[in-house]
Design a protein around this motif. Structure first.
Motif, PDB file in Angstrom:
ATOM      1  N   GLU A 182       0.800  -1.228   0.000  1.00 42.00           N
ATOM      2  CA  GLU A 182       0.000   0.000   0.000  1.00 42.00           C
ATOM      3  C   GLU A 182       0.834   1.280   0.000  1.00 42.00           C
ATOM      4  O   GLU A 182       0.298   2.375   0.086  1.00 42.00           O
ATOM      5  N   SER A 205      -2.097  -3.780  -2.795  1.00 37.10           N
ATOM      6  CA  SER A 205      -3.367  -3.892  -2.089  1.00 37.10           C
ATOM      7  C   SER A 205      -4.511  -3.434  -2.992  1.00 37.10           C
ATOM      8  O   SER A 205      -5.604  -3.979  -2.930  1.00 37.10           O
ATOM      9  N   THR A 206      -4.249  -2.430  -3.850  1.00 37.09           N
ATOM     10  CA  THR A 206      -5.239  -1.944  -4.808  1.00 37.09           C
ATOM     11  C   THR A 206      -4.532  -1.109  -5.875  1.00 37.09           C
ATOM     12  O   THR A 206      -3.445  -0.589  -5.632  1.00 37.09           O
ATOM     13  N   GLU A 219      -6.606   1.211  -7.328  1.00 32.17           N
ATOM     14  CA  GLU A 219      -7.507   2.361  -7.332  1.00 32.17           C
ATOM     15  C   GLU A 219      -6.699   3.620  -7.027  1.00 32.17           C
ATOM     16  O   GLU A 219      -5.833   3.617  -6.161  1.00 32.17           O
ATOM     17  N   ALA A 241     -11.891  -6.378 -11.688  1.00 30.53           N
ATOM     18  CA  ALA A 241     -12.024  -5.105 -10.969  1.00 30.53           C
ATOM     19  C   ALA A 241     -12.437  -3.964 -11.904  1.00 30.53           C
ATOM     20  O   ALA A 241     -12.690  -2.852 -11.447  1.00 30.53           O
TER      21      ALA A 241
END
Length: 150
Positions: free
Chosen positions: A80, A98-99, A101, A131
């Protein structure tokens, strides 16, 4: 949604391909995070990016020592880590974020001669596509250029 690129290394090693991709990112004005799967790989890339060319280096640092926010390229093992407010995240050798986005682009680089990295890339393709990210697959040609395959 992020644009997610999968770069399949078949002709060169990570240490040969990564600096060129990082140079392109910096030329676009992007800040970058490079996530590795181990501290050893992070530290080896840290040393390599200072000396990979006789006439150049890539400005970067690691997440060790607290100066991450100042770095145009931040090397980390943390899924992250975003201390330098990056637009691009590179994942190497099976590292998993973790993502994605909040990123403009995510880039997976994987060694085509390593079965674990191939399996990880295939799994991540499914995850990123599910996703809703725009995913593309690039493979090296014999002359070490990138050819879009999917």
């Amino acid at each position: 949604m992020a644009e997610v690129l999968f770069y399949h290394l078949t002709e060169s090693r990570l240490e040969e391909a990564l600096p060129e991709l990082l140079e392109r990112s910096l030329a676009r004005g992007w800040r970058v995070v490079v996530q590795t799967a181990s501290e050893e790989r992070r530290d080896a890339l840290d040393a390599h990016l200072w000396t990979y060319k006789d006439d150049s280096f890539l400005p970067h640092g690691t997440d060790v020592g607290g100066s991450g926010a100042l770095q145009p390229i931040l090397l980390t093992i943390e899924p992250e880590a975003r201390a330098n407010d990056p637009q691009v995240r590179f994942m190497v050798e099976g590292a998993v974020p973790s993502t994605l986005e909040g990123y403009e682009r995510g880039v997976y680089l994987f060694d085509g001669h390593d079965e674990e990295q191939l399996a990880s890339a295939r799994a991540r393709w499914k995850v990123e596509k599910a996703a809703g990210h725009a995913v593309t697959y690039w493979q090296q040609t014999e002359d070490r250029r990138w050819a879009k395959k999917a």
